[in-house]
Design a protein around this motif. Structure first.
Motif, short mmCIF file in Angstrom:
data_model
loop_
_atom_site.label_atom_id
_atom_site.label_comp_id
_atom_site.label_asym_id
_atom_site.label_seq_id
_atom_site.Cartn_x
_atom_site.Cartn_y
_atom_site.Cartn_z
N ARG A 423 0.83 -1.21 0.00
CA ARG A 423 0.00 0.00 0.00
C ARG A 423 0.86 1.26 0.00
NH1 ARG A 423 -4.59 -2.64 3.82
NH2 ARG A 423 -6.04 -3.18 2.16
N ILE A 424 2.03 1.17 0.63
CA ILE A 424 2.95 2.30 0.60
C ILE A 424 3.54 2.46 -0.80
CG2 ILE A 424 5.15 3.16 1.49
CD1 ILE A 424 4.42 1.84 4.16
N MET A 425 3.94 1.34 -1.42
CA MET A 425 4.48 1.40 -2.79
C MET A 425 3.43 1.94 -3.75
SD MET A 425 6.88 -2.00 -3.26
CE MET A 425 5.59 -3.20 -2.94
N ALA A 426 2.19 1.48 -3.61
CA ALA A 426 1.12 1.95 -4.49
C ALA A 426 0.87 3.45 -4.30
CB ALA A 426 -0.16 1.17 -4.22
N SER A 427 0.95 3.91 -3.06
CA SER A 427 0.74 5.34 -2.79
C SER A 427 1.81 6.19 -3.44
CB SER A 427 0.70 5.58 -1.27
OG SER A 427 -0.40 4.91 -0.68
N TYR A 428 3.08 5.73 -3.35
CA TYR A 428 4.16 6.46 -4.04
C TYR A 428 3.86 6.56 -5.54
CZ TYR A 428 7.18 6.15 0.12
OH TYR A 428 7.72 6.28 1.36
N TRP A 429 3.42 5.44 -6.11
CA TRP A 429 3.14 5.43 -7.54
C TRP A 429 2.02 6.42 -7.88
CZ3 TRP A 429 -0.75 4.80 -10.99
CH2 TRP A 429 -0.40 4.54 -12.31
N ASP A 447 -9.13 -0.19 3.21
CA ASP A 447 -8.27 0.98 3.40
C ASP A 447 -8.21 1.79 2.12
OD1 ASP A 447 -5.80 0.43 5.92
OD2 ASP A 447 -7.80 -0.42 5.79
N GLN A 448 -8.36 3.09 2.25
CA GLN A 448 -8.34 3.96 1.07
C GLN A 448 -6.91 4.32 0.71
OE1 GLN A 448 -11.01 7.31 1.15
NE2 GLN A 448 -12.64 6.15 2.12
N LEU A 449 -6.66 4.40 -0.57
CA LEU A 449 -5.36 4.81 -1.09
C LEU A 449 -5.56 6.09 -1.91
CD1 LEU A 449 -3.86 1.39 -2.29
CD2 LEU A 449 -3.44 2.60 -0.15
N PRO A 450 -4.54 6.94 -1.98
CA PRO A 450 -3.20 6.78 -1.43
C PRO A 450 -3.14 7.18 0.04
CG PRO A 450 -3.35 8.83 -2.62
CD PRO A 450 -4.68 8.15 -2.80
N ILE A 451 -2.01 6.81 0.69
CA ILE A 451 -1.76 7.17 2.08
C ILE A 451 -0.43 7.91 2.15
CG2 ILE A 451 -3.07 5.25 3.05
CD1 ILE A 451 -0.45 3.75 3.38
N GLY A 452 -0.18 8.55 3.28
CA GLY A 452 1.13 9.14 3.51
C GLY A 452 1.21 10.63 3.31
N GLN A 453 0.27 11.22 2.58
CA GLN A 453 0.25 12.67 2.37
C GLN A 453 -1.20 13.13 2.44
OE1 GLN A 453 2.34 14.05 -1.12
NE2 GLN A 453 3.75 12.31 -1.10
N PRO A 454 -1.42 14.43 2.64
CA PRO A 454 -2.80 14.93 2.56
C PRO A 454 -3.38 14.61 1.18
CG PRO A 454 -1.35 16.59 3.49
CD PRO A 454 -0.47 15.48 3.01
N ILE A 455 -4.52 13.97 1.15
CA ILE A 455 -5.09 13.54 -0.13
C ILE A 455 -5.64 14.75 -0.88
CG2 ILE A 455 -6.91 12.14 -1.20
CD1 ILE A 455 -6.61 10.18 1.08
N SER A 456 -5.12 14.90 -2.10
CA SER A 456 -5.53 16.04 -2.92
C SER A 456 -6.31 15.60 -4.15
CB SER A 456 -4.29 16.85 -3.35
OG SER A 456 -3.58 17.29 -2.23
N TYR A 457 -6.92 14.45 -4.08
CA TYR A 457 -7.69 13.93 -5.21
C TYR A 457 -9.18 14.02 -4.92
CZ TYR A 457 -3.17 11.95 -6.53
OH TYR A 457 -1.86 11.80 -6.86
N ASN A 458 -9.96 14.09 -5.98
CA ASN A 458 -11.40 13.93 -5.84
C ASN A 458 -11.66 12.44 -5.66
OD1 ASN A 458 -11.83 16.72 -6.43
ND2 ASN A 458 -11.54 16.26 -8.60
N THR A 459 -12.29 12.07 -4.57
CA THR A 459 -12.43 10.65 -4.24
C THR A 459 -13.89 10.22 -4.29
OG1 THR A 459 -10.50 10.76 -2.79
CG2 THR A 459 -11.95 8.86 -2.52
N GLN A 460 -14.13 9.14 -5.03
CA GLN A 460 -15.45 8.51 -5.07
C GLN A 460 -15.35 7.19 -4.29
OE1 GLN A 460 -18.07 9.83 -6.55
NE2 GLN A 460 -17.52 10.83 -8.47
N ILE A 461 -16.33 6.90 -3.48
CA ILE A 461 -16.35 5.64 -2.72
C ILE A 461 -17.40 4.72 -3.32
CG2 ILE A 461 -16.72 4.56 -0.49
CD1 ILE A 461 -15.70 7.09 0.83
#
Length: 572
Positions: A423-429, A447-461
């Motif tokens: 999940r960390i590798m995927a978040s970097y990508w 668990d929602q991705l990405p992780i590790g930084q403030p999420i700046s994407y428009n997210t649909q669940i």
């Protein structure tokens, strides 16, 4: 004396090996708390505060009340007290992430104690050499190693159950009020860790009545031989049963007081957990067990993943051998002590293996006993080999092959902790390849991705666990129309939902033909999305560099520390 010293040295080396496996990269998720049960426990612990007054302590609304009884309260109080103690020396441990690491350290430490207790039990019943074999088999078993990397309750529960069995055998050898109280202490701690430890009642009852049972078995058709012992046996039973019961009750209430003070919440949540064991439709994340075959499912996961094929062959054959020699031997005190262990083993598997829900961790309490049974058989086989093969070179070669084959499985799974989490590798990508103004769709109950930084994407669940209604698919299609990337963070949803399509046999709210079709079209590229990235961290056999695809294991075995991640980009 030399033999004793050699045994102690060997045991110390086994301890070091067990500690290496359990403590290696204990911060495997880099502080991102990717285990949901661990998160739930740590969040509960984070808000615990010891009350200032007795009246506040006795209130159901007390700040010391976890109000979370899916597990016992003892592990939560232990983590809280330990965290506060560590924080007195280092104030940086007064927040969420370091407390999680303290919990994992506790989990691993309890599993090391289990290794020691297993050695003590096996040595007491057999000999030091067999005890060492049992210790090494458990030390290198994959599931205990994995669960030591999480702070849940499983390793703590297993440790207390084994401690209860150990002191139960000592109580049987020399009954006394003191030893009965010790049995009750560890039984109470087991219950305050998880209520499923109540299975121990079968072994406790056997230990209390074993002497009379032995007399009866020797003379089943001669009442004149066993009737005179009946009054003394009843007196013995009542006297020590009372001591164990009082000690158990006092310990349980001391370490889980709100099971009494806030009984309504305790009973409601305990009943809910009981419902979960008989109804796989109860929660979305238990749908993977809808077609579970009792016992076969458990033994399959133990064989392929939990113990691994090599140890499992010895463990399963050893269980059969142990049972055969147990019921074929004289009905003496040794028989009774071995029967105390085997009774817990048999009753636990009989009850838990029948559950409709079969998380691999449920079976952890019998892993030490599997290791013991394997050790009994292996010790017997080694004696036979030593007597039949006189060539030391051949013998040493055979032992080297055995040792290598045993270590291949745990070393393969340790590769998971030698790499960054998927999940960390995927978040970097994602941060490097997906523009910030894009819309990403993620799945609920994962668990929602990405992780590790403030999420700046428009997210649909995407609420794909919802029943396959027209309204659901209108909403999902509307979301997909504006989605640029679909992120699947594990197999939690797509693995079970694609198999739940026979609506004649399934409840309407748990039948997913449209959802299965959605996944088929997504994976085949016919949905208008193309897979652009995939991240896996399979167990890998050292040197040979052969990957072991464990996606067919129990979902919880992969979903926390090495899930398979897939990312799809819209193409049309």
């Amino acid at each position: 004396m030399k033999i004793l010293s050699r045994s102690n040295l060997t045991l110390a080396l086994i301890f070091l090996l067990a500690a290496f496996f359990r403590f290696y990269n204990i911060n495997w998720d880099s502080g991102h708390q990717m285990h949901p049960d661990e998160r739930a426990i740590v969040m509960t612990v984070d808000r615990l505060e010891f009350p200032d007054s007795l009246s506040e302590f006795l209130s159901p609304q007390s700040s010391w009340n976890p109000q979370f009884f899916a597990y016992g309260s003892f592990p939560m109080y232990l983590l809280k007290v330990t965290g506060d103690a560590v924080n007195n020396f280092n104030s940086s441990y007064d927040n969420y992430t370091p407390i999680t690491l303290i919990g994992r350290f506790i989990s691993a430490l309890f599993d090391l104690i289990t290794v020691f207790l297993l050695y003590k039990i096996t040595r007491k019943l057999f000999n030091a050499a067999t005890g060492l074999f049992a210790a090494i088999f458990y030390s290198i078993s994959v599931l205990p190693i994995q669960l030591s990397h999480f702070f849940a309750v499983d390793t703590i529960l297993t440790c207390f159950i084994l401690a209860t069995l150990y002191f139960l055998i000592r109580f049987y050898e020399k009954p006394s009020a003191r030893s009965a109280l010790v049995v009750g202490l560890f039984f109470g701690l087991s219950l305050a860790t998880k209520i499923s430890a109540s299975v121990l009642i079968a072994s406790i009852g056997l230990a209390l009545t074993a002497d009379f049972i032995l007399i009866f078995l020797k003379n089943p058709h001669r009442p004149k031989h066993w009737l005179p012992h009946l009054p003394r046996s009843i007196k013995h039973l009542l006297k020590y049963a009372f001591a164990i019961a009082v000690s158990t009750l006092f310990t349980f209430i001391f370490f889980e007081p709100y099971a009494v003070i806030d009984f309504a919440t305790f009973w409601q949540q305990t009943t809910q957990q009981s419902e979960l064991t008989i109804n796989p439709f109860y929660f979305p994340y238990t749908l993977q067990f809808v077609s579970k075959i009792p016992y076969i499912y458990e033994f399959k996961n133990i064989f392929l993943w939990g113990l691994g094929p090599v140890i499992s062959i010895f463990a399963f054959a050893g269980t059969a051998y142990f049972a055969f020699r147990l019921f074929g031997k004289d009905r003496n005190t040794q028989f009774a002590k071995e029967l105390i262990l085997f009774t817990f083993f048999f009753v636990y598997i009989l009850i838990v293996g029948k559950f409709a829900v079969g998380f691999m961790r449920y079976m952890l309490p019998v892993y030490p006993l599997f290791a013991l049974f394997a050790a009994v058989l292996v010790y017997k086989l080694i004696l036979m080999l030593n007597s039949q093969i006189k060539n030391k070179l051949i013998l040493n070669t055979l032992y080297l092959i055995l040792a290598t084959s045993l270590l291949v499985w745990p070393l393969s799974f340790m590769e998971i902790y030698a790499r960054p989490n998927t999940r960390i590798m995927a978040s970097y990508w994602i941060y490097n390849n997906v523009p910030l103004n894009k819309t990403v769709a993620v799945e609920h109950w994962d668990d929602q991705l990405p992780i590790g930084q403030p999420i700046s994407y428009n997210t649909q669940i995407l609420k794909l666990y919802e029943p396959d209604t027209k309204e659901k698919w209108e909403e999902v299609n509307k979301q997909l129309a504006t989605t640029d990337y679909i992120i699947i963070a594990s197999n939690r949803l797509y693995a079970p939902l694609q198999s739940l399509t026979d609506c004649k046999k399934l409840p309407s709210y748990r039948c997913y033909p449209k959802t299965a079709e959605y996944y088929q079209r997504l994976f085949s590229g016919n949905l208008g999305f193309e897979k652009v990235a995939e991240f896996t961290s399979y167990p890998t056999i050292p040197i040979a560099n052969l990957r072991i695809n464990d996606q067919g294991a129990d979902e919880n075995f992969t979903v926390f520390d090495h899930p398979k991640i897939m990312i799809f980009q819209k193409t049309r």
